[in-house]
Motif scaffolding. Structure first.
Motif, PDB file in Angstrom:
ATOM      1  N   GLN A 266      20.714  11.965 -31.340  1.00  0.00           N
ATOM      2  CA  GLN A 266      19.633  11.437 -30.510  1.00  0.00           C
ATOM      3  C   GLN A 266      19.642   9.912 -30.406  1.00  0.00           C
ATOM      4  O   GLN A 266      19.256   9.354 -29.386  1.00  0.00           O
ATOM      5  CB  GLN A 266      18.279  11.881 -31.082  1.00  0.00           C
ATOM      6  N   MET A 267      20.041   9.230 -31.492  1.00  0.00           N
ATOM      7  CA  MET A 267      19.902   7.778 -31.547  1.00  0.00           C
ATOM      8  C   MET A 267      21.248   7.081 -31.519  1.00  0.00           C
ATOM      9  O   MET A 267      22.114   7.342 -32.348  1.00  0.00           O
ATOM     10  CB  MET A 267      19.148   7.378 -32.819  1.00  0.00           C
ATOM     11  N   ASN A 268      21.394   6.169 -30.588  1.00  0.00           N
ATOM     12  CA  ASN A 268      22.626   5.385 -30.487  1.00  0.00           C
ATOM     13  C   ASN A 268      22.475   4.119 -31.331  1.00  0.00           C
ATOM     14  O   ASN A 268      22.275   3.016 -30.828  1.00  0.00           O
ATOM     15  CB  ASN A 268      22.899   5.031 -29.022  1.00  0.00           C
ATOM     16  N   GLU A 430       7.637  21.008 -42.576  1.00  0.00           N
ATOM     17  CA  GLU A 430       8.258  22.315 -42.815  1.00  0.00           C
ATOM     18  C   GLU A 430       9.575  22.490 -42.068  1.00  0.00           C
ATOM     19  O   GLU A 430      10.347  23.406 -42.377  1.00  0.00           O
ATOM     20  CB  GLU A 430       7.293  23.437 -42.413  1.00  0.00           C
ATOM     21  N   SER A 431       9.851  21.626 -41.086  1.00  0.00           N
ATOM     22  CA  SER A 431      11.126  21.686 -40.350  1.00  0.00           C
ATOM     23  C   SER A 431      11.934  20.408 -40.540  1.00  0.00           C
ATOM     24  O   SER A 431      12.756  20.061 -39.701  1.00  0.00           O
ATOM     25  CB  SER A 431      10.859  21.911 -38.855  1.00  0.00           C
ATOM     26  N   ALA A 432      11.681  19.700 -41.629  1.00  0.00           N
ATOM     27  CA  ALA A 432      12.399  18.456 -41.942  1.00  0.00           C
ATOM     28  C   ALA A 432      12.309  17.454 -40.797  1.00  0.00           C
ATOM     29  O   ALA A 432      13.240  16.698 -40.543  1.00  0.00           O
ATOM     30  CB  ALA A 432      13.858  18.738 -42.298  1.00  0.00           C
ATOM     31  N   SER A 433      11.187  17.446 -40.101  1.00  0.00           N
ATOM     32  CA  SER A 433      10.864  16.545 -38.981  1.00  0.00           C
ATOM     33  C   SER A 433      11.731  16.793 -37.754  1.00  0.00           C
ATOM     34  O   SER A 433      11.713  16.017 -36.805  1.00  0.00           O
ATOM     35  CB  SER A 433      10.980  15.065 -39.384  1.00  0.00           C
ATOM     36  N   CYS A 434      12.493  17.871 -37.748  1.00  0.00           N
ATOM     37  CA  CYS A 434      13.521  18.044 -36.715  1.00  0.00           C
ATOM     38  C   CYS A 434      13.296  19.331 -35.930  1.00  0.00           C
ATOM     39  O   CYS A 434      13.680  20.416 -36.380  1.00  0.00           O
ATOM     40  CB  CYS A 434      14.893  18.051 -37.385  1.00  0.00           C
ATOM     41  N   ILE A 435      12.657  19.227 -34.749  1.00  0.00           N
ATOM     42  CA  ILE A 435      12.576  20.373 -33.843  1.00  0.00           C
ATOM     43  C   ILE A 435      13.103  19.961 -32.472  1.00  0.00           C
ATOM     44  O   ILE A 435      14.099  20.498 -32.001  1.00  0.00           O
ATOM     45  CB  ILE A 435      11.138  20.932 -33.742  1.00  0.00           C
ATOM     46  N   THR A 436      12.452  18.985 -31.839  1.00  0.00           N
ATOM     47  CA  THR A 436      12.923  18.521 -30.533  1.00  0.00           C
ATOM     48  C   THR A 436      12.954  17.000 -30.501  1.00  0.00           C
ATOM     49  O   THR A 436      12.342  16.326 -31.336  1.00  0.00           O
ATOM     50  CB  THR A 436      12.016  19.008 -29.382  1.00  0.00           C
ATOM     51  N   GLY A 437      13.635  16.446 -29.502  1.00  0.00           N
ATOM     52  CA  GLY A 437      13.677  14.996 -29.319  1.00  0.00           C
ATOM     53  C   GLY A 437      14.131  14.641 -27.911  1.00  0.00           C
ATOM     54  O   GLY A 437      14.970  15.331 -27.328  1.00  0.00           O
ATOM     55  N   MET A 438      13.576  13.572 -27.375  1.00  0.00           N
ATOM     56  CA  MET A 438      13.957  13.112 -26.038  1.00  0.00           C
ATOM     57  C   MET A 438      15.323  12.445 -26.072  1.00  0.00           C
ATOM     58  O   MET A 438      15.698  11.820 -27.060  1.00  0.00           O
ATOM     59  CB  MET A 438      12.926  12.103 -25.507  1.00  0.00           C
ATOM     60  N   ASP A 439      16.065  12.564 -24.977  1.00  0.00           N
ATOM     61  CA  ASP A 439      17.306  11.824 -24.828  1.00  0.00           C
ATOM     62  C   ASP A 439      16.983  10.358 -24.540  1.00  0.00           C
ATOM     63  O   ASP A 439      15.937  10.026 -23.970  1.00  0.00           O
ATOM     64  CB  ASP A 439      18.145  12.395 -23.686  1.00  0.00           C
ATOM     65  N   GLU A 440      17.907   9.478 -24.899  1.00  0.00           N
ATOM     66  CA  GLU A 440      17.661   8.041 -24.782  1.00  0.00           C
ATOM     67  C   GLU A 440      17.464   7.595 -23.335  1.00  0.00           C
ATOM     68  O   GLU A 440      16.715   6.666 -23.063  1.00  0.00           O
ATOM     69  CB  GLU A 440      18.822   7.272 -25.414  1.00  0.00           C
ATOM     70  N   ASP A 441      18.121   8.259 -22.399  1.00  0.00           N
ATOM     71  CA  ASP A 441      18.026   7.837 -21.007  1.00  0.00           C
ATOM     72  C   ASP A 441      16.967   8.609 -20.222  1.00  0.00           C
ATOM     73  O   ASP A 441      16.899   8.506 -19.002  1.00  0.00           O
ATOM     74  CB  ASP A 441      19.388   7.978 -20.311  1.00  0.00           C
ATOM     75  N   ASP A 442      16.131   9.358 -20.908  1.00  0.00           N
ATOM     76  CA  ASP A 442      15.080  10.135 -20.243  1.00  0.00           C
ATOM     77  C   ASP A 442      13.895   9.223 -19.942  1.00  0.00           C
ATOM     78  O   ASP A 442      13.293   8.647 -20.851  1.00  0.00           O
ATOM     79  CB  ASP A 442      14.647  11.287 -21.145  1.00  0.00           C
ATOM     80  N   VAL A 443      13.561   9.066 -18.663  1.00  0.00           N
ATOM     81  CA  VAL A 443      12.462   8.179 -18.276  1.00  0.00           C
ATOM     82  C   VAL A 443      11.172   8.938 -18.009  1.00  0.00           C
ATOM     83  O   VAL A 443      10.158   8.356 -17.642  1.00  0.00           O
ATOM     84  CB  VAL A 443      12.832   7.350 -17.021  1.00  0.00           C
ATOM     85  N   ASN A 444      11.196  10.266 -18.167  1.00  0.00           N
ATOM     86  CA  ASN A 444       9.991  11.062 -17.961  1.00  0.00           C
ATOM     87  C   ASN A 444       9.057  10.937 -19.159  1.00  0.00           C
ATOM     88  O   ASN A 444       9.469  10.582 -20.261  1.00  0.00           O
ATOM     89  CB  ASN A 444      10.359  12.534 -17.731  1.00  0.00           C
ATOM     90  N   THR A 445       7.796  11.250 -18.944  1.00  0.00           N
ATOM     91  CA  THR A 445       6.812  11.190 -20.021  1.00  0.00           C
ATOM     92  C   THR A 445       6.082  12.525 -20.111  1.00  0.00           C
ATOM     93  O   THR A 445       6.246  13.402 -19.263  1.00  0.00           O
ATOM     94  CB  THR A 445       5.786  10.072 -19.771  1.00  0.00           C
ATOM     95  N   CYS A 448       8.354  16.118 -25.213  1.00  0.00           N
ATOM     96  CA  CYS A 448       9.031  15.616 -26.418  1.00  0.00           C
ATOM     97  C   CYS A 448      10.459  16.130 -26.504  1.00  0.00           C
ATOM     98  O   CYS A 448      10.985  16.338 -27.604  1.00  0.00           O
ATOM     99  CB  CYS A 448       8.234  15.956 -27.675  1.00  0.00           C
ATOM    100  N   GLY A 449      11.099  16.310 -25.362  1.00  0.00           N
ATOM    101  CA  GLY A 449      12.522  16.618 -25.327  1.00  0.00           C
ATOM    102  C   GLY A 449      12.845  18.068 -25.598  1.00  0.00           C
ATOM    103  O   GLY A 449      11.966  18.921 -25.745  1.00  0.00           O
ATOM    104  N   GLY A 450      14.138  18.335 -25.663  1.00  0.00           N
ATOM    105  CA  GLY A 450      14.621  19.679 -25.938  1.00  0.00           C
ATOM    106  C   GLY A 450      14.981  19.841 -27.400  1.00  0.00           C
ATOM    107  O   GLY A 450      15.027  18.874 -28.154  1.00  0.00           O
ATOM    108  N   PRO A 451      15.250  21.068 -27.829  1.00  0.00           N
ATOM    109  CA  PRO A 451      15.586  21.319 -29.236  1.00  0.00           C
ATOM    110  C   PRO A 451      16.793  20.513 -29.697  1.00  0.00           C
ATOM    111  O   PRO A 451      17.760  20.338 -28.963  1.00  0.00           O
ATOM    112  CB  PRO A 451      15.879  22.818 -29.258  1.00  0.00           C
ATOM    113  N   ASN A 452      16.713  20.026 -30.917  1.00  0.00           N
ATOM    114  CA  ASN A 452      17.770  19.195 -31.483  1.00  0.00           C
ATOM    115  C   ASN A 452      18.959  20.037 -31.945  1.00  0.00           C
ATOM    116  O   ASN A 452      18.869  21.259 -32.078  1.00  0.00           O
ATOM    117  CB  ASN A 452      17.233  18.399 -32.678  1.00  0.00           C
ATOM    118  N   LEU A 453      20.047  19.332 -32.208  1.00  0.00           N
ATOM    119  CA  LEU A 453      21.239  19.975 -32.739  1.00  0.00           C
ATOM    120  C   LEU A 453      20.898  20.679 -34.054  1.00  0.00           C
ATOM    121  O   LEU A 453      20.243  20.118 -34.923  1.00  0.00           O
ATOM    122  CB  LEU A 453      22.321  18.928 -32.984  1.00  0.00           C
TER     123      LEU A 453
END
Length: 673
Positions: A266-268, A430-445, A448-453
Motif C-alpha cells: 500500500q505504501m511507497n 483482531e485483524s492486526a489492523s489489516c483489512i482494507t486500504g486505499m491505493d496511493e493514487d486513488d482520489v475518491n473519498t 477505505c479501499g479494497g481488501p489488502n494482500l
C-alpha cells in the motif's frame, strides 16, 4: 458473499480494475523476508539492521529545559526542545539484544510475559523486540486506560515484569499494591530528571533504570537465546473497548507480519522517508506500521500529541513543534486529530480578517478542480498554504488514516491544505489492523479501499438492520474477515471467542460487527455498526455513528454523541462545543459581554442558534431528517479516557455516555413531547 480474487504467494487479493483484471499488487517485503528467513517480529528488525545497518533508524528529541506555569489556577508543564538525536539500525538492534539479555538476567524465562506501559518512544519498540527475541510475550496497555484497566491487564496476564516511563512511574507505584505478582519494574528515564522521585516506590519490588538494564554483564554470555516460533503469541494487546473491561487480543508473529507485508504494497516508502510517530504504540496500527517502516529502511522520529506542533500544550513559547523540526514525509493519523488540525487552521485564518479568510476558504474549496490547470497547484501551495504546511514540516507527502471512518469533507480539506496523498484504511486489533486500504493514487473519498494482500473478506446478511448481500446497486452486510491476519482470539475469554471467531475450511474468521458496502471496484465503505443502529418508533433506522462522524465536522463542534430512543420519533444530541466559536454564536444572537462560556452553554438562544447550524450542516452532509438531532444539550465537560466517556482510541463509549447524560437526554425528549 465471499469476496475473493487471485491467489498469490502472499495470499489473496481482490482489487479489480473496471475491466475485471486484478491490480498488480507486488509486495516488496514478502520475497525479501522469504529469502532472509524472516518469520517473526524480531526477525524483521534483524533484517532491517543487516540491510540498513549504518543508516539512521530512530530519533528522540532533546529536552533542554522544563518549566511549570500556572494558567487559570492550574499548573501546566512546558518544554524547551532541541534537535533530534539519532540511533542507527545497528545500534537499535544492539539495544534490543541488550534488553532481552538484561531481562533474562533478572529472572525472565522463555514463554513468560511482560507488560509495556509507556508512551510512544524509541525504547518502547526496543523493549518489545528484545523480549520477543527470547520468546517472551509482550502485553501492551494504553497509557490512557484507567488505573483499574491497567491493573486488570497486569493481573489477568500474571506478569512479573513491567516496563514503564518516568511520566507513568507514579501511576505504576500506586498500582503495585493491587498487582502482587509484579516483582520488577524497568523505568525509561527522563532526559533531565532521570527516575524522578522514587521515595514512595515499594521496597518489595525491584526498580531498574533502563540504562542499567541494557548495561552489559558478564553473566549474559551464559544465557541461551531460544528461537521464536511464527505461531507464538507475540503480543497480547489490550483494547479499551467501548463497553467496559479492557480485552486482551492475542496476536501471533504471523498475524502482525502479514499486516507488515501488506503495508509494503500500500505504501511507497523507503530509505529516503521520515516517519513522525506520535500515535500509541499500544495500538496495532502504529505497531505494525513502525515494524514495516524499519523493514523498508525508513527513519522514525518520535513525538507526542503534546509536542506535535508549535501550539501543542507542552511546547514552550518560542520553541518549534516536533513536526516542524522533523520534517516528516509520512505520518499516521486518526480522523479526530485531522479534524482538530483543520479547526485550528481555520481559527488562525479567521483571526487574520474576513478577506484573507475568504481567499483561503475559496482556495480550499476549488483547489482540487484547479489542479488540472498547469502551475495552479504550485501557485496556491506557495502563496496561500505554504505557512500552514510548514507547521507539519513542509515536506509531508502521505498520510495513513485509520481508527474510524474519515468524512469526505475532512479528507478533501486536509488534502487541499497540505497537498498530501491520504490513504484511508480499515482494520481492527483482531485483524492486526489489516483489512482494507486505499491505493496511493486513488482520489475518491468516502471509502477505505479494497481488501489488502493476504486478506479474505466477506459480507454476511444482517436481517435486523435490513442489510443484505443482494441489495442493489451494491451488496451490503456485516463485514467478516479471514486469513492469516485474524488473531488467535481474546485472552482468557472463551465465550467472547465463540461469538466473534470461528473456523471454516481451515481458515480463521472474525466477525467485525461493522456494516459495509462494496462498490463496483471492490472498495469498502463503512456504513454502520451493529451496536450503533437504532430503530425509531415509526420504523426508520438511525445510524448513530454515521450521524456523529458527519455532524462533528462542523467547526463549532469539538465532540458530539447522538442519542436515539426507540419509543420516540426523533434523535437528540449532547454536544461539546468549541469555546471560542461558541462566543461567536452568542454574538450572532446579541449575547456577549461578560457572560461566561459555561453560562452560554445553558442559554436557550445560544442553544437554538447552534442547533440550527448543526441541522443545516447535517442536511448538507446528506443526513436524513431522522438522523439530524431535534434538540441539543451543551457541555464543556471534557470527554477523555480519564473520565471514562471515550476509549483510549478516543471512540465514544456509548453505554457510559448514556448513563452519564441520562437526565439531560430525558429532559430534551420531555421538551420535544
Amino acid at each position: 458473499m465471499v469476496i475473493r480474487g487471485t491467489k498469490t504467494e502472499g495470499g489473496w487479493y481482490v482489487k479489480a480494475k473496471p475491466n475485471g483484471e486484478p491490480y498488480p499488487l507486488d509486495s516488496r517485503l514478502a520475497p525479501l523476508f522469504r529469502e532472509a528467513g524472516v518469520t517473526t517480529l524480531p526477525g524483521a528488525l534483524q533484517y532491517g539492521a543487516s540491510t540498513h545497518g549504518s543508516k539512521p533508524c530512530m530519533a528522540t528529541r532533546q529536552i533542554l529545559k522544563r518549566e511549570r506555569e500556572e494558567t487559570n489556577g492550574k499548573m501546566f508543564e512546558k518544554l524547551q526542545l532541541g534537535e533530534y538525536d539519532w540511533l542507527t539500525y545497528s545500534e537499535v538492534q544492539e539495544k534490543a539484544v541488550s534488553v532481552g539479555l538484561g531481562a533474562r538476567q533478572r529472572g525472565l524465562q522463555p514463554l513468560d510475559r511482560v507488560v509495556i506501559f509507556a508512551e510512544t518512544r524509541a525504547e518502547w519498540l526496543m523493549c518489545a523486540m528484545g523480549c520477543l527475541q527470547h520468546r517472551i510475550s509482550v502485553v501492551t496497555l494504553y497509557t490512557t486506560l484507567t488505573d483499574d484497566g491497567v491493573a486488570h491487564g497486569i493481573n489477568e496476564t500474571g506478569v512479573p515484569f513491567v516496563f514503564t516511563s518516568y511520566d507513568l512511574l507514579p501511576r505504576v507505584t500506586r498500582l503495585l499494591s493491587k498487582c502482587p505478582k509484579v516483582k520488577t519494574v524497568v523505568v525509561m528515564e527522563d532526559q533531565i530528571d532521570g527516575l524522578g522521585d522514587t521515595s514512595k516506590f515499594p521496597a518489595s519490588v525491584s526498580l531498574v533504570p533502563f540504562k542499567e538494564l541494557v548495561t552489559k554483564d558478564a553473566s549474559w554470555d551464559r544465557i541461551d537465546t531460544p528461537t521464536p516460533q511464527a505461531d507464538d503469541t507475540a503480543i497480547i494487546m489490550y483494547t479499551s473497548g467501548s463497553t467496559g473491561t479492557p480485552k486482551g487480543v492475542e496476536l501471533s508473529h504471523t498475524n502482525i507480519l502479514t499486516s507488515v507485508i501488506a503495508y509494503s504494497v500500500q505504501m511507497n516508502v523507503g530509505p529516503g522517508d521520515r516517519f513522525l510517530a506520535f500515535l500509541p504504540l499500544a495500538h496495532i496500527m502504529e505497531l505494525a506500521s513502525e515494524i514495516a517502516l524499519i523493514s523498508l529502511g525508513a527513519t522514525i522520529l518520535y513525538s507526542s500529541p503534546l509536542t506535535l506542533t508549535s501550539t501543542s500544550p507542552k511546547v514552550m513559547r518560542g520553541t518549534d513543534g516536533d513536526a516542524k523540526v522533523a520534517k516528516p514525509t509520512v505520518m499516521n493519523a486518526v480522523p479526530l486529530v485531522l479534524d482538530r488540525i483543520i479547526k485550528g487552521v481555520s481559527q488562525k485564518v479567521e483571526q487574520q480578517g474576513w478577506i484573507k479568510s475568504f481567499i483561503f476558504n475559496e482556495a480550499v474549496r476549488y483547489k482540487f478542480w484547479l489542479e488540472y490547470i498547469p502551475f495552479t497547484s504550485y501557485f496556491m501551495d506557495y502563496f496561500i498554504f505554504r505557512r500552514v504546511q510548514e507547521e507539519l514540516g513542509g515536506e509531508l507527502k502521505r498520510l495513513v488514516v485509520g481508527g474510524a471512518p474519515l468524512s469526505p469533507q475532512t479528507h478533501d480539506t486536509m488534502r487541499a491544505i497540505f497537498g498530501v496523498s491520504i490513504q484511508v484504511g480499515y482494520g481492527s486489533t483482531e485483524s492486526a489492523s489489516c483489512i482494507t486500504g486505499m491505493d496511493e493514487d486513488d482520489v475518491n473519498t468516502g471509502h477505505c479501499g479494497g481488501p489488502n494482500l493476504g486478506v479474505l473478506m466477506k459480507l454476511v446478511d444482517w436481517e435486523e438492520g435490513n442489510y443484505k448481500v443482494t441489495d442493489k446497486p451494491y451488496p451490503r452486510g456485516e463485514i467478516v474477515v479471514g486469513g492469516p491476519v485474524v488473531a488467535k482470539g481474546y485472552f482468557n475469554l472463551p465465550e467472547e471467542n465463540k461469538a466473534a471467531f470461528y473456523q471454516e475450511d481451515g481458515i480463521n474468521w472474525f466477525r467485525t460487527g461493522d456494516i459495509g458496502e462494496i462498490n463496483a471496484l471492490g472498495a469498502l465503505k463503512i456504513i454502520d455498526r451493529k451496536k450503533d443502529l437504532v430503530k425509531l418508533k415509526h420504523g426508520e433506522y438511525v445510524s448513530l455513528g454515521n450521524a456523529e462522524s458527519k455532524l462533528k465536522t462542523l467547526s463549532n463542534v469539538e465532540n458530539i454523541c447522538v442519542f436515539a430512543d426507540s419509543t420516540k420519533d426523533k434523535t437528540v444530541a449532547v454536544v461539546v462545543p468549541s469555546a471560542d466559536r461558541l462566543r461567536k454564536v452568542a454574538d450572532s444572537v446579541g449575547i456577549g459581554g461578560e457572560v461566561s462560556v459555561e453560562d452560554l452553554c445553558q442559554h436557550d438562544k445560544v442553544k437554538e442558534a447552534l442547533l440550527k447550524e448543526l441541522q443545516s450542516h447535517g442536511k448538507k452532509c446528506g443526513l436524513t431528517r431522522w438522523e439530524v438531532p431535534a434538540a441539543i444539550y451543551l457541555t464543556l465537560e471534557p470527554w477523555t479516557p480519564d473520565t471514562g466517556l471515550v476509549t483510549a482510541a478516543l471512540k465514544l463509549r456509548r453505554k457510559q455516555l448514556c448513563l452519564h447524560y441520562e437526565d439531560s437526554v430525558h429532559d430534551m425528549y420531555s421538551r420535544l413531547d
